[in-house]
Design an enzyme around this catalytic site. Sequence first.
Site, PDB file in Angstrom:
ATOM      1  CG  ASN A 163       9.696  24.579 -23.356  1.00 61.93           C
ATOM      2  OD1 ASN A 163       8.715  25.230 -23.003  1.00 61.93           O
ATOM      3  ND2 ASN A 163       9.837  23.280 -23.105  1.00 61.93           N
ATOM      4  CD1 TRP A 164      11.323  31.177 -21.978  1.00 65.74           C
ATOM      5  CD2 TRP A 164       9.590  32.608 -22.095  1.00 65.74           C
ATOM      6  NE1 TRP A 164      11.791  32.357 -22.496  1.00 65.74           N
ATOM      7  CE2 TRP A 164      10.743  33.257 -22.580  1.00 65.74           C
ATOM      8  CE3 TRP A 164       8.388  33.307 -22.081  1.00 65.74           C
ATOM      9  CZ2 TRP A 164      10.732  34.572 -23.034  1.00 65.74           C
ATOM     10  CZ3 TRP A 164       8.370  34.618 -22.534  1.00 65.74           C
ATOM     11  CH2 TRP A 164       9.528  35.239 -23.006  1.00 65.74           C
ATOM     12  CE  LYS A 165      11.332  22.774 -19.884  1.00 66.69           C
ATOM     13  NZ  LYS A 165      12.052  21.643 -19.346  1.00 66.69           N
ATOM     14  CG  HIS A 209       8.362  19.051 -23.441  1.00 70.20           C
ATOM     15  ND1 HIS A 209       8.633  18.539 -22.192  1.00 70.20           N
ATOM     16  CD2 HIS A 209       9.438  19.803 -23.785  1.00 70.20           C
ATOM     17  CE1 HIS A 209       9.819  18.982 -21.805  1.00 70.20           C
ATOM     18  NE2 HIS A 209      10.330  19.746 -22.746  1.00 70.20           N
ATOM     19  CD  GLU A 237       9.263  19.441 -18.650  1.00 69.43           C
ATOM     20  OE1 GLU A 237       8.593  20.438 -18.971  1.00 69.43           O
ATOM     21  OE2 GLU A 237      10.494  19.484 -18.468  1.00 69.43           O
ATOM     22  CD  GLU A 288      13.363  18.807 -25.589  1.00 74.13           C
ATOM     23  OE1 GLU A 288      14.016  19.839 -25.454  1.00 74.13           O
ATOM     24  OE2 GLU A 288      12.264  18.606 -25.043  1.00 74.13           O
ATOM     25  N   GLY A 313      16.675  19.455 -17.933  1.00 77.73           N
ATOM     26  CA  GLY A 313      16.647  20.118 -16.632  1.00 77.73           C
ATOM     27  C   GLY A 313      17.574  19.488 -15.606  1.00 77.73           C
ATOM     28  CB  SER A 369      21.312  20.286 -19.882  1.00 80.14           C
ATOM     29  OG  SER A 369      20.472  19.777 -18.854  1.00 80.14           O
ATOM     30  N   GLY A 388      15.389  24.990 -22.581  1.00 83.85           N
ATOM     31  CA  GLY A 388      14.511  25.268 -21.443  1.00 83.85           C
ATOM     32  C   GLY A 388      15.121  26.321 -20.538  1.00 83.85           C
ATOM     33  N   GLY A 389      15.758  25.878 -19.465  1.00 82.35           N
ATOM     34  CA  GLY A 389      16.289  26.764 -18.430  1.00 82.35           C
ATOM     35  C   GLY A 389      17.077  27.946 -18.957  1.00 82.35           C
TER      36      GLY A 389
HETATM   37  P1  PGA Z   1      16.364  22.240 -20.370  1.00 86.46           P
HETATM   38  O1  PGA Z   1      14.930  21.865 -21.011  1.00 86.46           O
HETATM   39  O2  PGA Z   1      17.096  23.051 -21.410  1.00 86.46           O
HETATM   40  O3  PGA Z   1      16.040  23.043 -19.134  1.00 86.46           O
HETATM   41  O4  PGA Z   1      17.061  20.956 -20.066  1.00 86.46           O
HETATM   42  C1  PGA Z   1      14.797  21.537 -22.355  1.00 86.46           C
HETATM   43  C2  PGA Z   1      13.345  21.224 -22.673  1.00 86.46           C
HETATM   44  O5  PGA Z   1      12.664  20.635 -21.820  1.00 86.46           O
HETATM   45  O6  PGA Z   1      12.835  21.545 -23.757  1.00 86.46           O
END
Ligand code: PGA
Length: 248
Positions: free
Chosen positions: A9-11, A94, A96, A166, A172, A212, A233-234
Site C-alpha cells: 500500500n503506497w498511500k 483503510h 486512514e 490492521e 506506521g 509495520s 505500507g512503509g
Molecule cells: P505500515 O502501513 O506497514 O507502514 O505500518 C500498513 C498499512 O497502513 O496498510
Amino acid sequence: MRTPFIAGNWKMYKTTAQALEFAGRFAAMDRPAGVNVALAAPFTQLAALKKKLEGSGIKLAAQNMHYEEEGAFTGEISAAMLREIGVDYCIIGHSERRQYFGETDDTVNQKVKKALGAGILPICCVGESLEIREAGEAAEYVSSQVRAALKDVSAGEAAQITIAYEPIWAIGTGRTATPGQAGEMCGLIRETLKELYGTDVSEKTVIQYGGSVKPSNASELMHTEHIDGALVGGASLVPEDFMDIVRF
Ligand code: PGA
C-alpha cells in the site's frame, strides 16, 4: 489451501515516474511462485502501472473508490472506472480513510458491494485503536466491523473478499502486533466469517495482517496460523524490501 497474498500500500507516495521505476525493478526480480502479489498505488499511476506490469503476474490495486455508480461527486472515482483500466483489487475502509475522511462501517459496506458488482476484489480493512485494545474490547470491535462490512453480501461474494486486520496502533508506528496478537485476531475474524457463512467460506477467505510489516518480521507473521498475507505500507516503497517480504 489459501494462496498467500502480499499487497503493498503506497498511500500518497511516489510520482508516476517513481512508480514505473519501482515496477520495472520489482518485476525483474526473482519472485517465489505461489504467492499472490499486488501493488496499491495512487489513482494517477494506475493506468501506466497496468501497462508496465503486463505479463508479470503482479496485480494492481487502488486504495479507495466511491460507492455510487456515477454522479455529481467531485473528486471521486468509481469502481467501473477502475475496472476499465484493469485494476484487480481495491483497498476499502483503510483506517486512514476511516480516521481522516469520515468513512464509516456503512460506507465500507456500500463500497464492498459496489466493488464486487463491478468485478473489483475488495481488500477490506478492519482494526482497533489502542484505546479499544486497552479497554479489552478489540475482539468485539473487530468482529462487529467485519459483520458490518459484509452486511447483505452473499456467501459467494464473501469468498472473494480479502480481509486485512490492521490494528491502528501498529500502522506506521514501527510497533508491530506480536504474531500471537495478530494470529489471535485473524483467527477471530475467521470465526466471525464461519458464523456468518459457514466453514467453506471461512476456510477459503484470505486474511492479511497489516501494521509495520517489514523484512525482519514478515516470516514469523506469515507462518502464524490464520495469517495468510500482509498489507504492507512503509516497507513496500523500496523494491528490495518489498520483495524480501514477498519471499517471506
Ligand atoms: P505500515 O502501513 O506497514 O507502514 O505500518 C500498513 C498499512 O497502513 O496498510
